[in-house]
Design a protein around this motif. Structure first.
Motif, mmCIF file in Angstrom:
data_model
loop_
_atom_site.group_PDB
_atom_site.id
_atom_site.type_symbol
_atom_site.label_atom_id
_atom_site.label_comp_id
_atom_site.label_asym_id
_atom_site.label_seq_id
_atom_site.Cartn_x
_atom_site.Cartn_y
_atom_site.Cartn_z
ATOM 1 N N GLY A 147 -4.531 7.511 22.263
ATOM 2 C CA GLY A 147 -4.624 8.838 21.664
ATOM 3 C C GLY A 147 -4.108 8.934 20.241
ATOM 4 O O GLY A 147 -4.047 10.012 19.670
ATOM 5 N N GLY A 148 -3.754 7.799 19.669
ATOM 6 C CA GLY A 148 -3.286 7.785 18.287
ATOM 7 C C GLY A 148 -4.420 7.469 17.336
ATOM 8 O O GLY A 148 -5.594 7.402 17.718
ATOM 9 N N PHE A 149 -4.062 7.279 16.091
ATOM 10 C CA PHE A 149 -5.044 6.969 15.062
ATOM 11 C C PHE A 149 -4.578 5.723 14.318
ATOM 12 O O PHE A 149 -3.432 5.669 13.865
ATOM 13 C CB PHE A 149 -5.187 8.148 14.100
ATOM 14 N N ALA A 150 -5.440 4.746 14.218
ATOM 15 C CA ALA A 150 -5.123 3.510 13.501
ATOM 16 C C ALA A 150 -6.239 3.231 12.515
ATOM 17 O O ALA A 150 -7.415 3.320 12.857
ATOM 18 C CB ALA A 150 -4.985 2.352 14.480
ATOM 19 N N THR A 151 -5.854 2.921 11.301
ATOM 20 C CA THR A 151 -6.845 2.596 10.291
ATOM 21 C C THR A 151 -6.375 1.416 9.456
ATOM 22 O O THR A 151 -5.187 1.275 9.180
ATOM 23 C CB THR A 151 -7.154 3.805 9.385
ATOM 24 N N ILE A 152 -7.311 0.586 9.087
ATOM 25 C CA ILE A 152 -7.007 -0.564 8.245
ATOM 26 C C ILE A 152 -7.101 -0.096 6.803
ATOM 27 O O ILE A 152 -8.171 0.304 6.342
ATOM 28 C CB ILE A 152 -7.973 -1.727 8.529
ATOM 29 N N LEU A 153 -5.980 -0.148 6.091
ATOM 30 C CA LEU A 153 -5.939 0.283 4.693
ATOM 31 C C LEU A 153 -6.333 -0.848 3.749
ATOM 32 O O LEU A 153 -6.854 -0.592 2.667
ATOM 33 C CB LEU A 153 -4.546 0.791 4.339
ATOM 34 N N ALA A 154 -6.048 -2.088 4.144
ATOM 35 C CA ALA A 154 -6.414 -3.249 3.335
ATOM 36 C C ALA A 154 -6.649 -4.438 4.252
ATOM 37 O O ALA A 154 -5.827 -4.718 5.121
ATOM 38 C CB ALA A 154 -5.314 -3.574 2.327
ATOM 39 N N LYS A 155 -7.783 -5.092 4.069
ATOM 40 C CA LYS A 155 -8.094 -6.285 4.854
ATOM 41 C C LYS A 155 -7.567 -7.511 4.134
ATOM 42 O O LYS A 155 -7.717 -7.651 2.930
ATOM 43 C CB LYS A 155 -9.603 -6.426 5.051
ATOM 44 N N GLY A 156 -6.956 -8.388 4.916
ATOM 45 C CA GLY A 156 -6.428 -9.633 4.365
ATOM 46 C C GLY A 156 -7.171 -10.824 4.924
ATOM 47 O O GLY A 156 -8.242 -10.691 5.519
ATOM 48 N N ASP A 157 -6.589 -11.978 4.754
ATOM 49 C CA ASP A 157 -7.167 -13.204 5.281
ATOM 50 C C ASP A 157 -7.090 -13.187 6.804
ATOM 51 O O ASP A 157 -6.044 -12.893 7.374
ATOM 52 C CB ASP A 157 -6.408 -14.415 4.722
ATOM 53 N N GLU A 158 -8.195 -13.511 7.455
ATOM 54 C CA GLU A 158 -8.264 -13.420 8.911
ATOM 55 C C GLU A 158 -7.402 -14.449 9.626
ATOM 56 O O GLU A 158 -7.058 -14.266 10.786
ATOM 57 C CB GLU A 158 -9.716 -13.534 9.376
ATOM 58 N N ILE A 159 -7.034 -15.517 8.951
ATOM 59 C CA ILE A 159 -6.257 -16.568 9.607
ATOM 60 C C ILE A 159 -4.796 -16.536 9.178
ATOM 61 O O ILE A 159 -3.904 -16.623 10.012
ATOM 62 C CB ILE A 159 -6.870 -17.953 9.323
ATOM 63 N N SER A 160 -4.560 -16.412 7.897
ATOM 64 C CA SER A 160 -3.182 -16.564 7.415
ATOM 65 C C SER A 160 -2.595 -15.318 6.770
ATOM 66 O O SER A 160 -1.515 -15.387 6.199
ATOM 67 C CB SER A 160 -3.118 -17.714 6.412
ATOM 68 N N GLY A 161 -3.258 -14.195 6.848
ATOM 69 C CA GLY A 161 -2.764 -12.989 6.197
ATOM 70 C C GLY A 161 -1.545 -12.395 6.884
ATOM 71 O O GLY A 161 -1.480 -12.319 8.111
ATOM 72 N N VAL A 162 -0.574 -11.987 6.089
ATOM 73 C CA VAL A 162 0.603 -11.285 6.592
ATOM 74 C C VAL A 162 0.176 -9.884 7.006
ATOM 75 O O VAL A 162 -0.696 -9.273 6.377
ATOM 76 C CB VAL A 162 1.693 -11.218 5.490
ATOM 77 N N ILE A 163 0.788 -9.340 8.067
ATOM 78 C CA ILE A 163 0.447 -8.006 8.563
ATOM 79 C C ILE A 163 1.581 -7.048 8.235
ATOM 80 O O ILE A 163 2.729 -7.279 8.612
ATOM 81 C CB ILE A 163 0.178 -8.020 10.077
ATOM 82 N N LEU A 164 1.246 -5.973 7.530
ATOM 83 C CA LEU A 164 2.184 -4.914 7.188
ATOM 84 C C LEU A 164 1.725 -3.648 7.913
ATOM 85 O O LEU A 164 0.564 -3.250 7.793
ATOM 86 C CB LEU A 164 2.196 -4.692 5.678
ATOM 87 N N VAL A 165 2.616 -3.055 8.700
ATOM 88 C CA VAL A 165 2.299 -1.860 9.476
ATOM 89 C C VAL A 165 2.980 -0.665 8.841
ATOM 90 O O VAL A 165 4.197 -0.669 8.650
ATOM 91 C CB VAL A 165 2.770 -2.006 10.946
ATOM 92 N N GLN A 166 2.185 0.341 8.496
ATOM 93 C CA GLN A 166 2.732 1.598 7.981
ATOM 94 C C GLN A 166 2.756 2.568 9.163
ATOM 95 O O GLN A 166 1.719 3.012 9.630
ATOM 96 C CB GLN A 166 1.880 2.142 6.842
ATOM 97 N N ALA A 167 3.958 2.855 9.649
ATOM 98 C CA ALA A 167 4.117 3.716 10.819
ATOM 99 C C ALA A 167 4.209 5.173 10.390
ATOM 100 O O ALA A 167 4.974 5.522 9.491
ATOM 101 C CB ALA A 167 5.367 3.315 11.591
ATOM 102 N N VAL A 168 3.419 6.003 11.060
ATOM 103 C CA VAL A 168 3.358 7.432 10.774
ATOM 104 C C VAL A 168 3.388 8.169 12.112
ATOM 105 O O VAL A 168 2.823 7.698 13.088
ATOM 106 C CB VAL A 168 2.059 7.778 9.999
ATOM 107 N N ASP A 169 4.046 9.308 12.140
ATOM 108 C CA ASP A 169 4.063 10.146 13.339
ATOM 109 C C ASP A 169 3.739 11.570 12.919
ATOM 110 O O ASP A 169 4.499 12.202 12.197
ATOM 111 C CB ASP A 169 5.422 10.078 14.027
#
Length: 103
Positions: free
Chosen positions: A14-36
Motif C-alpha cells: 500500500g505504499g509508493f516506491a519510485t526509482i529516482l535514478a537508475k544505476g548499474d544493474e550489477i555493481s550500483g550502490v543503492i540509496l533509499v530515500q525514506a518518506v512517510d
C-alpha cells in the motif's frame, strides 16, 4: 533485481516506491530515500557489513536540515557515482522494508 523487488513489495503493502535514478544493474550502490506521508525520514545506503552480507546505514543530512540539503547531497553523490541507484519509498517503516528486502 533488488530495487525491483523492493518496489513491488512496497507497492503491494500500500505504499509508493519510485526509482529516482537508475544505476548499474550489477555493481550500483543503492540509496533509499525514506518518506512517510510526504515527510522526509532520511537517507539510507546499502553497505557491506564485512561478514559477507549487507546492512542499511543512515547517510546524508538529517531531515531537519531541510529538503535543499538533502537534494544537494543526492546531487553530489549522483555526480560522483553515476552508477548509483536512488529509490524513494513513501510508506511507514520504509527503513524496515528496505532492510528486509535488499540486505
Amino acid at each position: 533485481m533488488l530495487v525491483g523487488a523492493l518496489r513491488r513489495r512496497v507497492n503491494a503493502a500500500g505504499g509508493f516506491a519510485t526509482i529516482l535514478a537508475k544505476g548499474d544493474e550489477i555493481s550500483g550502490v543503492i540509496l533509499v530515500q525514506a518518506v512517510d506521508k510526504g515527510q522526509d525520514v532520511g537517507l539510507f545506503e546499502r553497505v557491506s557489513n564485512f561478514a559477507g552480507g549487507y546492512a542499511l546505514m543512515r547517510c546524508g543530512p538529517s531531515p531537519e536540515e531541510g529538503p535543499e540539503a538533502m537534494a544537494h547531497y543526492v546531487a553530489r553523490r549522483r555526480k560522483s557515482d553515476p552508477d548509483l541507484w536512488i529509490i524513494e519509498l513513501d510508506i511507514p517503516e520504509a527503513e524496515r522494508f528496505a532492510a528486509e528486502t535488499i540486505c
